[in-house]
Write a protein that holds these residues in place. Structure first.
Motif, mmCIF file in Angstrom:
data_model
loop_
_atom_site.group_PDB
_atom_site.id
_atom_site.type_symbol
_atom_site.label_atom_id
_atom_site.label_comp_id
_atom_site.label_asym_id
_atom_site.label_seq_id
_atom_site.Cartn_x
_atom_site.Cartn_y
_atom_site.Cartn_z
ATOM 1 N N TYR A 85 -35.877 4.275 20.522
ATOM 2 C CA TYR A 85 -34.855 5.291 20.757
ATOM 3 C C TYR A 85 -33.667 5.138 19.805
ATOM 4 C CZ TYR A 85 -37.347 7.135 24.733
ATOM 5 O OH TYR A 85 -38.300 7.731 25.515
ATOM 6 N N VAL A 128 -42.920 7.987 14.032
ATOM 7 C CA VAL A 128 -43.019 8.551 15.375
ATOM 8 C C VAL A 128 -44.411 9.170 15.486
ATOM 9 C CG1 VAL A 128 -42.129 10.322 16.943
ATOM 10 C CG2 VAL A 128 -40.546 8.931 15.595
ATOM 11 N N ASP A 143 -43.503 8.133 22.926
ATOM 12 C CA ASP A 143 -42.649 6.982 22.655
ATOM 13 C C ASP A 143 -43.484 5.718 22.784
ATOM 14 O OD1 ASP A 143 -42.828 6.363 25.389
ATOM 15 O OD2 ASP A 143 -40.730 6.779 25.817
#
Length: 130
Positions: free
Chosen positions: A26, A87, A111
Motif C-alpha cells: 500500500y 501490481v 493486493d
C-alpha cells in the motif's frame, strides 16, 4: 422521518495475514501515505478516507476484504504506471457503463493478501480507445 446520520465513509478496515508485506504494497506500490503503524495495525491516508490494515483478532475475520474502488483521472496511464510497480492486474481497463456522455472505466487488481480492488475513472466526451 429520521434524517440520515451517516455523512461519509471515514475508514475502511482491510484484514491482512502479513502486515509488513501489506504495508509495503500500500505504501510503496500504491503510493498511499502511511499515517502510522502500531501493534497489529497500519493506517493510510487516501484523500480523506483512512484505510486500516490489520491482522484479524479472530478466525472469523480472516477472509478477503470488500472491493475498494480507487478513483483516478487517467485509467490507462494509471494502469501502465502500476504495472511497472509490479501490481498484479486481473484484467485491463474496460468500459463498464456509459450514461449520456459519461463513461465509467475500471480495471481490477490484487493486493498481497489476494484482496481484489479496482481503479475507476469517469471520462467525459467521446469514447476512449486504448
Amino acid at each position: 422521518m429520521q434524517t440520515n446520520l451517516i455523512q461519509k465513509v471515514g475508514q475502511i478496515g482491510i484484514p491482512v495475514k502479513n502486515l509488513e508485506k501489506a504495508v509495503h504494497f500500500y505504501k510503496e506500490q500504491l503510493g498511499l501515505p502511511l499515517l502510522f503503524q502500531t501493534g497489529n495495525m497500519a493506517f493510510f491516508e487516501c484523500n480523506g478516507l483512512r484505510l486500516m490494515l490489520s491482522l484479524p483478532e479472530k478466525e472469523q475475520f480472516t477472509h478477503a476484504s470488500s472491493v475498494l474502488y480507487f478513483q483516478v483521472d487517467d485509467i490507462q496511464s494509471t494502469f501502465e504506471d502500476f504495472k511497472k510497480r509490479d501490481v498484479t492486474f486481473i484484467d485491463e481497463p474496460h468500459l463498464v457503463a456509459k450514461i449520456g456522455q459519461t463513461e465509467t472505466w475500471m480495471t481490477f487488481f490484487k493486493d498481497t493478501e489476494e484482496n481484489t480492488h479496482a481503479f475507476v475513472s469517469e471520462v467525459q466526451g467521446e469514447t476512449v480507445s486504448f
